[in-house]
Design a protein around this motif. Sequence first.
Motif, PDB file in Angstrom:
ATOM      1  N   TYR A  30      -6.301  11.352   2.348  1.00  0.00           N
ATOM      2  CA  TYR A  30      -6.414  11.447   0.896  1.00  0.00           C
ATOM      3  C   TYR A  30      -6.022  10.150   0.203  1.00  0.00           C
ATOM      4  N   GLU A  31      -5.891   9.061   0.961  1.00  0.00           N
ATOM      5  CA  GLU A  31      -5.499   7.778   0.388  1.00  0.00           C
ATOM      6  C   GLU A  31      -6.574   6.732   0.646  1.00  0.00           C
ATOM      7  N   ARG A  32      -6.506   5.661  -0.154  1.00  0.00           N
ATOM      8  CA  ARG A  32      -7.328   4.483   0.063  1.00  0.00           C
ATOM      9  C   ARG A  32      -6.413   3.255  -0.033  1.00  0.00           C
ATOM     10  N   GLY A  33      -6.746   2.227   0.758  1.00  0.00           N
ATOM     11  CA  GLY A  33      -5.903   1.041   0.792  1.00  0.00           C
ATOM     12  C   GLY A  33      -6.538  -0.150   0.100  1.00  0.00           C
ATOM     13  N   VAL A  34      -5.741  -0.885  -0.638  1.00  0.00           N
ATOM     14  CA  VAL A  34      -6.164  -2.107  -1.328  1.00  0.00           C
ATOM     15  C   VAL A  34      -5.306  -3.247  -0.770  1.00  0.00           C
ATOM     16  N   VAL A  35      -5.959  -4.281  -0.273  1.00  0.00           N
ATOM     17  CA  VAL A  35      -5.268  -5.384   0.401  1.00  0.00           C
ATOM     18  C   VAL A  35      -5.234  -6.602  -0.522  1.00  0.00           C
ATOM     19  N   PHE A  36      -4.044  -7.193  -0.641  1.00  0.00           N
ATOM     20  CA  PHE A  36      -3.848  -8.434  -1.393  1.00  0.00           C
ATOM     21  C   PHE A  36      -3.431  -9.510  -0.383  1.00  0.00           C
ATOM     22  N   ARG A  37      -4.172 -10.610  -0.397  1.00  0.00           N
ATOM     23  CA  ARG A  37      -3.843 -11.745   0.464  1.00  0.00           C
ATOM     24  C   ARG A  37      -3.414 -12.903  -0.410  1.00  0.00           C
ATOM     25  N   PHE A  38      -2.168 -13.245  -0.247  1.00  0.00           N
ATOM     26  CA  PHE A  38      -1.554 -14.275  -1.088  1.00  0.00           C
ATOM     27  C   PHE A  38      -1.745 -13.948  -2.575  1.00  0.00           C
ATOM     28  N   GLY A  39      -1.663 -12.673  -2.895  1.00  0.00           N
ATOM     29  CA  GLY A  39      -1.748 -12.233  -4.277  1.00  0.00           C
ATOM     30  C   GLY A  39      -3.146 -12.008  -4.800  1.00  0.00           C
ATOM     31  N   ARG A  40      -4.148 -12.339  -3.987  1.00  0.00           N
ATOM     32  CA  ARG A  40      -5.524 -12.175  -4.419  1.00  0.00           C
ATOM     33  C   ARG A  40      -6.097 -10.922  -3.774  1.00  0.00           C
ATOM     34  N   LEU A  41      -6.870 -10.176  -4.574  1.00  0.00           N
ATOM     35  CA  LEU A  41      -7.464  -8.939  -4.078  1.00  0.00           C
ATOM     36  C   LEU A  41      -8.608  -9.246  -3.131  1.00  0.00           C
ATOM     37  N   ASP A  58      -0.885 -10.633   4.223  1.00  0.00           N
ATOM     38  CA  ASP A  58      -1.529  -9.543   3.482  1.00  0.00           C
ATOM     39  C   ASP A  58      -0.488  -8.497   3.070  1.00  0.00           C
ATOM     40  N   ARG A  59      -0.838  -7.861   1.978  1.00  0.00           N
ATOM     41  CA  ARG A  59      -0.007  -6.752   1.488  1.00  0.00           C
ATOM     42  C   ARG A  59      -0.924  -5.586   1.153  1.00  0.00           C
ATOM     43  N   LEU A  60      -0.626  -4.439   1.732  1.00  0.00           N
ATOM     44  CA  LEU A  60      -1.478  -3.256   1.560  1.00  0.00           C
ATOM     45  C   LEU A  60      -0.858  -2.315   0.536  1.00  0.00           C
ATOM     46  N   ARG A  61      -1.669  -1.940  -0.462  1.00  0.00           N
ATOM     47  CA  ARG A  61      -1.247  -0.949  -1.469  1.00  0.00           C
ATOM     48  C   ARG A  61      -2.082   0.316  -1.276  1.00  0.00           C
ATOM     49  N   LYS A  62      -1.407   1.429  -1.141  1.00  0.00           N
ATOM     50  CA  LYS A  62      -2.088   2.701  -0.941  1.00  0.00           C
ATOM     51  C   LYS A  62      -2.187   3.434  -2.280  1.00  0.00           C
TER      52      LYS A  62
END
Length: 308
Positions: A30-41, A58-62
């Motif tokens: 029920y989730e989707r992930g959004v990845v930011f690499r060095f602050g950029r989507l 990378d930083r993953l936001r669910k």
Amino acid sequence: MVEELLTAAVAAAAGVMVYTGVAARVVKQYERGVVFRFGRLREGVRGPGFTMVLPFVDRLRKVNMQIVTLPVPAQEGITRDNVTVRVDAVVYFKVVDPANAIIEVEDYRFAVSQMAQTSLRSIIGKSDLDDLLSNREQLNQGLELMIDSPAVGWGVQIDRVEIKDVSLPETMKRSMARQAEADRERRARVINADAELQASKKLAQAAAVMSEQPAALQLRLLQTVVAVAAEKNSTLVLPFPVELLRFLERAAPTPAAAPDAPAPDAPAPAPDAVGRGRAAGGLSPVASPPPPARPEGQRAEGRRAESA
């Protein structure tokens, strides 16, 4: 040499395991992930399942894609017809674009909550009290449109909005109760008057039928007496109808009149006729003596007394 190769292999395996442990991520169904690499989507949204990201890069936001139930705190306002009310509602929404929900708004839950409260106060001021109490479906649709318009740019879709409760002052509740009682009493009187009208028409038709046969009225009276006497818990007073007396009077035989007796309604015979009758029957009529003559002086005094 072999030991060095084994040591290097073990170190490499350990490094791979550490890297995998640091870079591995799991996204739920029920989730989707959004990845930011060095602050950029980064383009693309990570779907559910196992995924990898670059450690320390990378930083993953669910983002939760489920329908969120958000209660709206009770809002106090004045309706268009100047009545103070407290209205609370509930909003059902979900995220349809995870990237916009993360980028376009800081906290989409808080933003939707504040927008719902503002829209609810606006709806209260534009509506009448009767609409808040009985026309909630239309108000729900209007409230949904007001919240959904800015939420589209946030990647949020408003699924449904419901007004839960409308709290009224006690004085207004008493006034509405009196109004409802008066309306019910009015309807009861109208129904009673309509019943009386219909009953009067039926009674008039029954009276017209009974007037053709007077005996039907007597039978109806006896039936009523029987119905009342069946209870045996009251004193029965039986009226004697005048029609029955007339019926008995017409049915009674008239007595025969005597031959020598005069009719009760016949006029008395005149004195001359009595005298002629006596003479015709052989009896001599008796002449009444003339009045004695008065002297002239007495007649003059009598005239003076009468003139006085």
